[in-house]
Design a protein around this motif. Structure first.
Motif, PDB file in Angstrom:
ATOM      1  N   LEU A 165     -37.636  52.359 -31.755  1.00  0.00           N
ATOM      2  CA  LEU A 165     -37.005  51.065 -31.473  1.00  0.00           C
ATOM      3  C   LEU A 165     -36.834  50.242 -32.744  1.00  0.00           C
TER       4      LEU A 165
ATOM      5  N   VAL B   2     -30.831  54.191 -24.341  1.00  0.00           N
ATOM      6  CA  VAL B   2     -31.589  54.248 -23.081  1.00  0.00           C
ATOM      7  C   VAL B   2     -31.952  55.694 -22.745  1.00  0.00           C
TER       8      VAL B   2
ATOM      9  N   THR C 212     -34.792  56.728 -24.917  1.00  0.00           N
ATOM     10  CA  THR C 212     -36.015  56.054 -24.480  1.00  0.00           C
ATOM     11  C   THR C 212     -36.578  56.730 -23.235  1.00  0.00           C
TER      12      THR C 212
ATOM     13  N   GLN D 130     -41.265  51.419 -17.894  1.00  0.00           N
ATOM     14  CA  GLN D 130     -39.982  51.259 -17.207  1.00  0.00           C
ATOM     15  C   GLN D 130     -39.774  49.816 -16.772  1.00  0.00           C
TER      16      GLN D 130
ATOM     17  N   PHE E 271     -38.972  47.759 -19.993  1.00  0.00           N
ATOM     18  CA  PHE E 271     -37.605  48.006 -20.459  1.00  0.00           C
ATOM     19  C   PHE E 271     -36.574  47.455 -19.490  1.00  0.00           C
TER      20      PHE E 271
ATOM     21  N   PHE F  11     -31.647  49.747 -16.765  1.00  0.00           N
ATOM     22  CA  PHE F  11     -32.413  50.751 -17.504  1.00  0.00           C
ATOM     23  C   PHE F  11     -32.688  51.991 -16.661  1.00  0.00           C
TER      24      PHE F  11
ATOM     25  N   LEU G 154     -38.692  43.947 -26.955  1.00  0.00           N
ATOM     26  CA  LEU G 154     -39.356  45.164 -26.489  1.00  0.00           C
ATOM     27  C   LEU G 154     -40.404  45.647 -27.495  1.00  0.00           C
TER      28      LEU G 154
END
Length: 151
Positions: free
Chosen positions: A35, A65, A68, A84, A87, A97, A118
């Protein structure tokens, strides 16, 4: 003739592994590093190329996404669900997401702000250190990361 004897491996690969030396243990460090790299990449791309088109930015967020999701896939169930949620809350203004779908168009500044949020949340929720295993700073059931969004 009917009995098969197994020879012990001289390199010790037959024995049980020590508890902290598991090869498949999931940590949050690679996700946090990813990130941070994406946030710095946004800055570099803005300086070199200017503001991207909507289609390019949407493709970029879709890839972000998906990567991730891929990195959190092997996390323990409780941590994966917490991530989850974090995000989803961090990107909910412009991206779904869970389903990796666009909610509305965004701009690079808004995306970078969401990424910074984040990263800060991951750093606050986990004790991230290069030489220590990842430990939760707060209990998983606390919704402290969600309270920050309401402020």
């Amino acid at each position: 003739p009917g009995v098969v004897l197994f020879v012990r491996d001289p390199l010790g690969r037959d024995g049980p592994r020590p508890r902290g030396d598991r090869k498949g243990e999931w940590t949050v460090e690679p996700l946090a590093k990813y990130l941070k790299d994406v946030a710095s990449q946004i800055d570099v791309n803005l300086q070199k190329h200017g503001v991207p088109t909507v289609a390019k930015l949407d493709a970029f967020v879709t890839k972000l996404v998906a990567n991730t999701h891929r990195q959190t896939r092997h996390a323990p169930k409780q941590i994966r669900h917490m991530l989850q949620g974090v995000f989803s809350k961090g990107l909910h203004h412009f991206w779904n997401f869970v389903h990796n779908k666009k909610v509305r168009s965004t701009n690079p500044e808004e995306l970078k702000g969401a990424l910074v949020f984040l990263i800060d949340t991951l750093n606050a929720e986990f004790a991230v250190s290069s030489d220590l295993p990842v430990q939760l700073v707060r209990p998983l059931r606390s919704r402290s990361c969600f309270r920050r969004l309401a402020d």
